[in-house]
Write a protein that holds these residues in place. Structure first.
Motif, PDB file in Angstrom:
ATOM      1  N   ARG A  95       0.666  -1.034   0.107  1.00 46.18           N
ATOM      2  CA  ARG A  95       0.037   0.140  -0.158  1.00 46.18           C
ATOM      3  C   ARG A  95       0.928   1.239  -0.161  1.00 46.18           C
ATOM      4  O   ARG A  95       1.905   1.140   0.264  1.00 46.18           O
ATOM      5  CB  ARG A  95      -0.974  -0.053   1.266  1.00 46.18           C
ATOM      6  CG  ARG A  95      -0.367   0.234   2.546  1.00 46.18           C
ATOM      7  CD  ARG A  95      -1.004   0.411   3.658  1.00 46.18           C
ATOM      8  NE  ARG A  95      -1.774   1.898   3.553  1.00 46.18           N
ATOM      9  CZ  ARG A  95      -2.659   2.343   4.508  1.00 46.18           C
ATOM     10  NH1 ARG A  95      -2.973   1.414   5.546  1.00 46.18           N
ATOM     11  NH2 ARG A  95      -3.073   3.469   4.184  1.00 46.18           N
ATOM     12  N   HIS A 101       4.855   8.801   3.329  1.00 46.71           N
ATOM     13  CA  HIS A 101       5.462   8.319   4.552  1.00 46.71           C
ATOM     14  C   HIS A 101       6.664   7.521   3.926  1.00 46.71           C
ATOM     15  O   HIS A 101       6.687   6.286   3.940  1.00 46.71           O
ATOM     16  CB  HIS A 101       4.761   7.264   5.200  1.00 46.71           C
ATOM     17  CG  HIS A 101       3.584   7.879   6.130  1.00 46.71           C
ATOM     18  ND1 HIS A 101       4.079   8.662   7.188  1.00 46.71           N
ATOM     19  CD2 HIS A 101       2.486   7.757   6.076  1.00 46.71           C
ATOM     20  CE1 HIS A 101       2.804   9.072   7.663  1.00 46.71           C
ATOM     21  NE2 HIS A 101       1.789   8.415   7.241  1.00 46.71           N
ATOM     22  N   LEU A 102       7.649   8.198   3.338  1.00 43.05           N
ATOM     23  CA  LEU A 102       8.723   7.621   2.730  1.00 43.05           C
ATOM     24  C   LEU A 102       9.740   7.821   4.176  1.00 43.05           C
ATOM     25  O   LEU A 102       9.644   8.310   5.196  1.00 43.05           O
ATOM     26  CB  LEU A 102       9.498   8.247   1.667  1.00 43.05           C
ATOM     27  CG  LEU A 102       8.661   8.227   0.461  1.00 43.05           C
ATOM     28  CD1 LEU A 102       9.312   9.365  -0.290  1.00 43.05           C
ATOM     29  CD2 LEU A 102       9.005   6.878  -0.033  1.00 43.05           C
ATOM     30  N   PHE A 103      10.647   6.558   3.940  1.00 40.70           N
ATOM     31  CA  PHE A 103      11.872   6.573   5.047  1.00 40.70           C
ATOM     32  C   PHE A 103      12.714   7.899   4.798  1.00 40.70           C
ATOM     33  O   PHE A 103      13.488   7.596   3.934  1.00 40.70           O
ATOM     34  CB  PHE A 103      12.543   5.272   5.085  1.00 40.70           C
ATOM     35  CG  PHE A 103      11.621   4.243   5.338  1.00 40.70           C
ATOM     36  CD1 PHE A 103      10.974   4.148   6.739  1.00 40.70           C
ATOM     37  CD2 PHE A 103      11.498   3.259   4.437  1.00 40.70           C
ATOM     38  CE1 PHE A 103      10.213   3.006   6.639  1.00 40.70           C
ATOM     39  CE2 PHE A 103      10.794   2.052   4.645  1.00 40.70           C
ATOM     40  CZ  PHE A 103      10.039   2.129   5.812  1.00 40.70           C
ATOM     41  N   MET A 109      17.039   4.539  -3.396  1.00 41.89           N
ATOM     42  CA  MET A 109      17.255   3.021  -3.684  1.00 41.89           C
ATOM     43  C   MET A 109      17.073   2.311  -2.375  1.00 41.89           C
ATOM     44  O   MET A 109      16.574   1.294  -2.488  1.00 41.89           O
ATOM     45  CB  MET A 109      18.956   3.145  -3.933  1.00 41.89           C
ATOM     46  CG  MET A 109      19.514   2.006  -4.176  1.00 41.89           C
ATOM     47  SD  MET A 109      18.880   1.582  -6.056  1.00 41.89           S
ATOM     48  CE  MET A 109      19.860   0.239  -6.556  1.00 41.89           C
ATOM     49  N   GLU A 110      17.508   2.840  -1.380  1.00 43.00           N
ATOM     50  CA  GLU A 110      17.318   2.192   0.016  1.00 43.00           C
ATOM     51  C   GLU A 110      15.861   2.100   0.294  1.00 43.00           C
ATOM     52  O   GLU A 110      15.062   0.984   0.939  1.00 43.00           O
ATOM     53  CB  GLU A 110      17.930   2.779   1.167  1.00 43.00           C
ATOM     54  CG  GLU A 110      19.419   2.508   1.075  1.00 43.00           C
ATOM     55  CD  GLU A 110      20.173   3.647   2.158  1.00 43.00           C
ATOM     56  OE1 GLU A 110      20.966   2.974   3.023  1.00 43.00           O
ATOM     57  OE2 GLU A 110      20.003   4.703   2.269  1.00 43.00           O
ATOM     58  N   LEU A 113      14.718  -0.868  -1.602  1.00 45.92           N
ATOM     59  CA  LEU A 113      15.236  -1.991  -1.261  1.00 45.92           C
ATOM     60  C   LEU A 113      14.287  -2.387   0.135  1.00 45.92           C
ATOM     61  O   LEU A 113      14.431  -3.666   0.479  1.00 45.92           O
ATOM     62  CB  LEU A 113      16.635  -1.742  -0.769  1.00 45.92           C
ATOM     63  CG  LEU A 113      17.597  -2.090  -2.122  1.00 45.92           C
ATOM     64  CD1 LEU A 113      18.957  -1.370  -1.377  1.00 45.92           C
ATOM     65  CD2 LEU A 113      17.849  -3.344  -2.384  1.00 45.92           C
ATOM     66  N   VAL A 114      14.028  -1.679   0.895  1.00 48.25           N
ATOM     67  CA  VAL A 114      13.258  -1.847   2.167  1.00 48.25           C
ATOM     68  C   VAL A 114      11.971  -2.627   1.740  1.00 48.25           C
ATOM     69  O   VAL A 114      11.453  -3.347   2.400  1.00 48.25           O
ATOM     70  CB  VAL A 114      12.990  -0.728   3.169  1.00 48.25           C
ATOM     71  CG1 VAL A 114      11.803  -1.266   4.153  1.00 48.25           C
ATOM     72  CG2 VAL A 114      14.182  -0.183   3.869  1.00 48.25           C
ATOM     73  N   HIS A 117      12.152  -6.029   1.111  1.00 54.61           N
ATOM     74  CA  HIS A 117      12.694  -6.812   2.141  1.00 54.61           C
ATOM     75  C   HIS A 117      11.598  -8.185   2.433  1.00 54.61           C
ATOM     76  O   HIS A 117      12.435  -9.220   2.617  1.00 54.61           O
ATOM     77  CB  HIS A 117      11.952  -5.852   3.672  1.00 54.61           C
ATOM     78  CG  HIS A 117      12.619  -6.497   4.626  1.00 54.61           C
ATOM     79  ND1 HIS A 117      13.889  -6.349   5.299  1.00 54.61           N
ATOM     80  CD2 HIS A 117      11.729  -7.550   5.754  1.00 54.61           C
ATOM     81  CE1 HIS A 117      13.859  -6.946   6.627  1.00 54.61           C
ATOM     82  NE2 HIS A 117      12.736  -7.820   6.791  1.00 54.61           N
ATOM     83  N   ARG A 177       8.146   1.603  -3.974  1.00 56.66           N
ATOM     84  CA  ARG A 177       8.383   0.961  -2.890  1.00 56.66           C
ATOM     85  C   ARG A 177       7.515  -0.067  -2.490  1.00 56.66           C
ATOM     86  O   ARG A 177       7.638  -1.343  -2.150  1.00 56.66           O
ATOM     87  CB  ARG A 177       8.631   1.850  -1.761  1.00 56.66           C
ATOM     88  CG  ARG A 177       8.996   1.313  -0.297  1.00 56.66           C
ATOM     89  CD  ARG A 177       8.884   2.281   0.848  1.00 56.66           C
ATOM     90  NE  ARG A 177       7.492   2.518   1.357  1.00 56.66           N
ATOM     91  CZ  ARG A 177       7.235   3.595   2.089  1.00 56.66           C
ATOM     92  NH1 ARG A 177       8.453   4.266   2.783  1.00 56.66           N
ATOM     93  NH2 ARG A 177       6.113   3.931   2.340  1.00 56.66           N
ATOM     94  N   ALA A 178       6.005   0.222  -2.696  1.00 54.03           N
ATOM     95  CA  ALA A 178       4.955  -0.831  -2.800  1.00 54.03           C
ATOM     96  C   ALA A 178       5.194  -1.777  -3.707  1.00 54.03           C
ATOM     97  O   ALA A 178       5.078  -2.914  -3.377  1.00 54.03           O
ATOM     98  CB  ALA A 178       3.806   0.042  -2.867  1.00 54.03           C
ATOM     99  N   SER A 181       7.659  -5.010  -3.065  1.00 52.48           N
ATOM    100  CA  SER A 181       7.240  -6.232  -2.270  1.00 52.48           C
ATOM    101  C   SER A 181       6.672  -7.311  -3.350  1.00 52.48           C
ATOM    102  O   SER A 181       6.217  -8.277  -2.940  1.00 52.48           O
ATOM    103  CB  SER A 181       6.558  -5.905  -1.160  1.00 52.48           C
ATOM    104  OG  SER A 181       5.400  -5.387  -1.706  1.00 52.48           O
ATOM    105  N   ASN A 182       6.777  -6.993  -4.645  1.00 52.20           N
ATOM    106  CA  ASN A 182       5.910  -7.910  -5.621  1.00 52.20           C
ATOM    107  C   ASN A 182       4.522  -8.321  -5.343  1.00 52.20           C
ATOM    108  O   ASN A 182       4.267  -9.468  -5.061  1.00 52.20           O
ATOM    109  CB  ASN A 182       6.828  -9.229  -5.674  1.00 52.20           C
ATOM    110  CG  ASN A 182       6.628  -9.797  -6.777  1.00 52.20           C
ATOM    111  OD1 ASN A 182       5.889  -9.489  -7.818  1.00 52.20           O
ATOM    112  ND2 ASN A 182       6.875 -11.059  -6.857  1.00 52.20           N
TER     113      ASN A 182
ATOM    114  N   ARG B 641      18.963  -2.628   6.721  1.00 50.48           N
ATOM    115  CA  ARG B 641      17.852  -1.806   5.958  1.00 50.48           C
ATOM    116  C   ARG B 641      16.463  -1.829   6.989  1.00 50.48           C
ATOM    117  O   ARG B 641      16.084  -0.620   7.020  1.00 50.48           O
ATOM    118  CB  ARG B 641      17.594  -2.099   4.831  1.00 50.48           C
ATOM    119  CG  ARG B 641      18.610  -1.704   3.650  1.00 50.48           C
ATOM    120  CD  ARG B 641      18.297  -1.945   2.105  1.00 50.48           C
ATOM    121  NE  ARG B 641      17.721  -3.250   1.768  1.00 50.48           N
ATOM    122  CZ  ARG B 641      18.591  -4.293   1.619  1.00 50.48           C
ATOM    123  NH1 ARG B 641      20.104  -3.910   1.117  1.00 50.48           N
ATOM    124  NH2 ARG B 641      18.305  -5.591   1.226  1.00 50.48           N
ATOM    125  N   SER B 648      13.352   5.059  11.224  1.00 48.99           N
ATOM    126  CA  SER B 648      12.454   6.030  10.504  1.00 48.99           C
ATOM    127  C   SER B 648      11.195   6.088  10.883  1.00 48.99           C
ATOM    128  O   SER B 648      10.525   7.259  11.193  1.00 48.99           O
ATOM    129  CB  SER B 648      12.948   5.947   8.946  1.00 48.99           C
ATOM    130  OG  SER B 648      12.302   7.071   8.406  1.00 48.99           O
TER     131      SER B 648
END
Lengths: 278, 787
Positions: A95, A101-103, A109-110, A113-114, A117, A177-178, A181-182, B641, B648
């Motif tokens: 979602r 709400h990004l980190f 990139m990170e 990558l999260v 996860h 980012r969402a 997670s595929n 990470r 965060s």
């Protein structure tokens, strides 16, 4: 999809997501009450409704932030209510958020990558000893993340901190980012909030691309009626936590209950701040 | 660009002139209102004022020009000023030595001007006696004065540099500067320190500098490498020439020598840190073999110097029972082996990635760091050990606070657990009550009870692991054969299938039973004795200490899983105090406030003295290096990470698939385990430990060093440990004002660099990703597992 109601479609195509009688209360307030929603594979389904109608609460129930008091949520045939958000993500629901709400302290990139996860298996021990498998996995993750950034045209800013990105880029990064997670099902909470008409148009094209190129099912909360009516296969209208209408965009637009909820036909009904936004 | 540089050089020169002008005005004002001015006060005052004015100007320029311009300006201006000063000094000295009296010109200004300019007290600035043409030496007569053009040096005639606001020197630098060469060296030293300071800034702001690449000095590799080698040269001058008869030491230090040496050792470490960060991933167009050669040769040379030191000075760090003072052969071999490992690692990395510069910098820095301890005396070794232990603690806490964002104020508990575990396992001490009657456990390293316990634990764990492993293997094979697939929700959640609860219970039960039987069978025989009687109590203690601390980390983690921020801080603070109070009050078991005494060092029992100190330091350095390596790997891993995301925003991280429970417990466990290693080495260093060693202050100190160095940054934590633990030791000269000065420094630090001295720059991954994506154009593994 012409004139086909979701219930008829289920016979042909198994529903990806099915919410049955979902109720979420906060004290005496019923945020979502007895809600039924069926979303079928490769659909773009929208949830609309005035502010406070319970749309985001519904999302929070699906993604595991809230556990509904009653009812069940079935994803790909299995009940997921009561699971933790991370488990639900691992099952294939991702979602985005109404407010980004990004980190913040991590690069684009990170952030992606999260998102990957839950698809990775590396353990801390593997990382400590720098095991070959861990390294391989990490390389695959890196490439995947980079390709996702390319997909959203952000590859050039892969090493930029998320906070330093432009607003539109942040929105897209959140979607990337969402996607990382595929997921099978993507929940988008007001993806065009704060965008001008042209950006909204671009976002619409982007959402269609997501569905078509990545074989996704999309559940959308949106206030921009133009976008909703153009893009959705199915629209669900909420008001005060209840479903007041459901169907194709055409059906919903003609529904007197919807018109009442939005325009506040009886003068003492709520005045929707939403239409004035339009 | 050239014009721009000239422009900013003239800017800088103007700055210097105006600084001097303002200083002069203020001095005149002070003289007018009747403040007595002494030479050293004058020197100190103008130094302070000039620094302040320069500081403001530099800070302002920093905003406008960027660091590259500042650095090049500083160097150019310093060079110009230095050369001019040197010329003047040389002329004054030479003329004066030849009997041409130029003093009177300077005396017209002040009686002391000539002293300052020539570096020689005025009364000694007489002409030298003539040289005997036959012998080529000076004719007997007046005492020979320092000849600036010879490497002869007379300590008594040189200028003693002292700082003090009153007649008595408060802070005696103990630097005795002799003549031209001494001054030259001081110039080099100052510009070196300035360059390193400026460089630290640059390294800390890599991103910004990269964007300016190509402008000014920063982009120029030759200047970069020249500066990089300066500390090496200095290191050589400073130590290698000392006491070697032929060449007098140019820069001599008296009582402050060991502190100064220590300071330089710290500077070298900092330099290494900065270099390692600054180095680029270039390959400089060299072939692979050439690159390996370029790395290997200097490393070999540096280590050769180290071996020379071992042989020449008997600075051994490995001692056997036969050679209590240490074995030169073993120490040299160890050094050579370490060098080989450094080169081999660089070679491997360079083969995989082609990077040269960064590997060269790393290898060189590591080699220098490896031999620096050989040049330290016992006191210096001890301080370095303390700093090393604090680096471990800092890196451990950095995982909990810096990576995972869990504010842990009770971190000292794990440190204490590590220390006490080693103490229990190794100390021979009996605990006595007030009447000197033994009341407690005897914690002997080779105590029968301990050996039995260790044996039992090892055997049960080993056998159980074997049984469970075999069982799992059998289960998996069987399952695959029968083609059984579980369905339903469990299958969805299990991406890697696990045995059911029944199978697990059966396996665990079986494992427990078998291991118990094996352990009991072995109990009667002398197996445990054979296994453990020869084992080093240090190694046993180390393993046990790490395990105990790690498990304690998990145990603390479980109840505080739901807490964040302030609440977490309070609870962990309580935990830290509880552990200390337990050690304090469980007298029968822990020795109470009397502590545990006679903890052995990690050397054979009959070895003591320098070798044992140095062994400990090398162990600490090894441990710290390993922990730094592990920290870096964790940081760049999936786990790291997840921590970062959790720090965060916990909820969002969870919705991205991060298992919060697992991540938090992992952070607590790993952080605690690192503290456990630190604790074991601390106990070995102290030899006697008391509950009072593990007060809240330690937690606070470690937390401050993490914050000051830069949260989440490994070089930052190392730097923080040096600044916070090492500097106070070096600054002991300041005596009572030490902590005051120190506090002011911290406050200033936090205001000037709120993100720490060496903050972590944003990760740079795009380049690598591009390369990987180019090498491997295959689509990402989207359908890796069945949904």
């Amino acid at each position: 999809m012409i004139e086909s109601s979701p219930s008829r479609m289920t016979a042909l195509d198994p529903p990806v997501l099915e919410a049955r009688d979902v109720t979420k209360r906060f004290g005496g307030l019923i945020a979502v009450g007895d809600l039924d929603i069926v979303v079928c594979r490769s659909q773009i389904a929208s949830v609309i409704g005035p502010n406070g109608a319970g749309k985001t609460t519904l999302f929070n129930c699906i993604s595991g932030f809230y556990t509904p008091e009653e009812g069940e949520i079935i994803f790909q045939g299995y009940p997921i209510h009561g699971l933790r958000p991370d488990q639900i993500t691992a099952l294939g629901i991702a979602r985005t958020y109404q407010n980004i709400h990004l980190f913040a302290g991590m690069t684009a990139m990170e952030n992606v990558l999260v998102g990957i996860h839950s698809n990775l298996r590396a353990t801390p021990l593997g990382a400590l000893l720098s095991m070959p498998l861990t390294q391989q996995e990490e390389e695959v993750a890196l490439v995947t993340a980079y390709e996702l950034l390319e997909f959203i045209d952000l590859a050039a800013e892969a090493d930029t901190l998320a906070t330093n990105l432009a607003y539109g880029s942040q929105r897209r990064l959140e979607i990337a980012r969402a996607l990382a997670s595929n997921p099978r099902l993507l929940l988008l909470d007001e993806p065009t909030a704060g965008m001008n008409p042209q950006e909204t148009e671009e976002t619409m094209v982007f959402i269609r691309r997501l569905r078509d190129e990545r074989d996704l099912t999309i559940l959308l909360i949106e206030h921009d009626m133009h976008l909703v009516m153009k893009i959705s296969d199915q629209v669900t209208v909420l008001d005060y936590g209840r479903k007041i209408s459901e169907g194709t965009p055409d059906q919903v637009q003609r529904d007197p209950l919807v018109i009442e909820a939005y325009l506040g036909a009886p003068a003492d009904e709520l005045v929707s701040g939403f239409l004035s936004n339009e | 660009m050239m014009r721009h540089r000239l422009q900013s050089v003239s800017d800088t020169l103007r700055t210097g002139l105006s600084a001097g002008f303002v200083t002069g005005l203020i001095l005149i004002f002070l003289i007018l209102i009747g403040v007595p001015i002494r030479l050293e006060n004058l020197a100190l005052f103008s130094l302070l004022l000039t620094t302040a004015i320069f500081g403001v100007r530099i800070a302002r320029k920093l905003r406008d020009d960027g660091l590259g311009a500042i650095l090049s300006n500083a160097l150019v201006a310093g060079l110009v000023a230095g050369v001019m000063l040197l010329l003047l000094m040389a002329l004054v000295n030479r003329w004066q030595a030849r009997g041409i009296d130029v003093r009177r010109f300077f005396d017209a200004v002040s009686a002391q001007t000539v002293t300052v300019l020539s570096g020689v007290p005025a009364e000694n600035l007489h002409a030298n006696p003539p040289i005997d043409p036959l012998t080529g030496t000076y004719v007997e007569g007046k005492p020979l004065r320092t000849d600036p053009f010879r490497l002869t040096f007379d300590e008594d005639t040189a200028l003693h540099l002292k700082f003090g606001m009153t007649g008595e020197a408060v802070f005696d630098l103990n630097l005795i500067i002799g003549g031209l060469y001494g001054f030259l060296l001081v110039m080099v030293l100052t510009s070196l320190i300035a360059a390193m300071a400026a460089w630290t800034w640059i390294a800390a702001d890599l991103g910004r500098i990269r964007r300016r690449a190509g402008t000014g000095l920063v982009g120029n590799p030759i200047v970069y490498w020249a500066i990089m080698l300066l500390p090496l040269i200095f290191f050589g001058l400073f130590w290698l020439t000392e006491g070697q008869g032929a060449v007098d030491p140019i820069l001599k230090m008296r009582s402050g020598k060991r502190e100064a040496q220590l300071l330089i050792a710290f500077l070298i470490i900092l330099w290494a840190l900065v270099i390692m960060r600054r180095a680029q991933p270039n390959d400089w167009g060299l072939g692979y073999r050439a690159r390996v050669g370029v790395v290997a040769v200097p490393v070999a040379l540096i280590l050769l110097v180290g071996v020379g030191r071992i042989v020449g000075n008997n600075s051994t760090f490995i001692a056997t029972g036969d050679e209590p003072r240490g074995s030169q052969t073993l120490s040299s071999v160890a050094l050579a082996a370490a060098g080989l490992m450094i080169v081999a690692r660089s070679a491997l990395v360079m083969r995989a990635t082609g990077r040269f510069e960064s590997q060269f910098a790393q290898a060189l820095s590591l080699a220098v760091l490896l031999i620096v301890p050989l040049y330290l005396d016992q006191y210096q070794t001890d301080v370095m050990t303390l700093v090393g232990i604090n680096v471990m603690l800092g890196l451990g806490l950095n995982i909990v606070v810096g990576y995972a964002g869990l504010l842990d104020l009770g971190y000292v508990a794990f440190f204490a657990l590590g220390a006490y575990t080693y103490a229990f396992l190794s100390s021979d001490q009996l605990i006595y009550d007030d009447q000197q009657q033994p009341i407690g456990l005897k914690f002997a390293g080779n105590d029968e009870a301990v050996i039995r316990m260790a044996g039992w634990m090892t055997i049960t764990v080993f056998v159980a692991a074997l049984v469970i492993g075999a069982g799992l293997w059998w289960w998996r094979k069987n399952r695959a054969a029968s083609g059984q697939r579980r369905t339903g929700r469990a299958a969805l959640l299990d991406t890697s299938p696990r045995p059911s609860f029944g199978v697990t219970a059966l396996l665990v039960g079986l494992a427990a039973l078998v291991s118990l039987i094996v352990a009991l069978l072995l109990d009667g025989s002398s197996f445990y004795q054979n296994l453990f009687s020869g084992a080093s109590p240090f190694l046993t203690g180390l393993v046990a200490g790490v395990l105990v601390a790690g498990i304690a980390g998990i145990l603390l983690g479980i109840p505080v899983l739901r807490l964040r921020g302030d609440y977490l801080a309070i609870v962990t603070l309580g935990f830290g105090e509880i552990i200390r109070l337990l050690f304090n009050n469980l007298r029968d078991f822990t020795g109470g406030p009397q502590g545990v005494l006679q903890i052995p060092r990690p050397v054979p029992p009959n070895v003591s003295g320098p070798a044992s100190y140095l062994t400990l330091l090398y162990l600490v350095l090894l441990g710290a290096a390993l922990i730094a390596l592990f920290s870096g790997r964790l940081k760049r891993s999936r786990t790291g990470r997840a921590w970062s995301a959790m720090k965060s925003d916990e909820r969002i991280a969870q919705s991205m698939g991060v298992n919060l429970v697992q991540s938090k417990l992992t952070a607590f466990a790993i952080g605690a385990a690192f503290a456990g290693i630190g604790g074991v080495l601390f106990a070995a260093r102290q030899r006697n430990i008391f509950p009072g060693d593990f007060r809240l202050d330690v937690s606070i100190e470690v937390l401050s060093l993490v914050i000051i160095g830069g949260m989440g940054s490994i070089p930052g934590v190392i730097m923080g440990a040096i600044v916070l633990i090492g500097l106070p030791e070096v600054l002991r000269e300041l005596a009572t004002y030490r902590i005051l000065v120190f506090g002011a420094l911290l406050v200033a630090m936090v205001i000037i660099r709120p993100r720490g001295l060496l903050p972590e720059p944003p990760a740079e991954m795009a380049e690598r990703a591009r390369r990987l994506a180019g090498v491997r154009p295959a689509p990402p593994e989207q359908e890796a597992e069945p949904r």
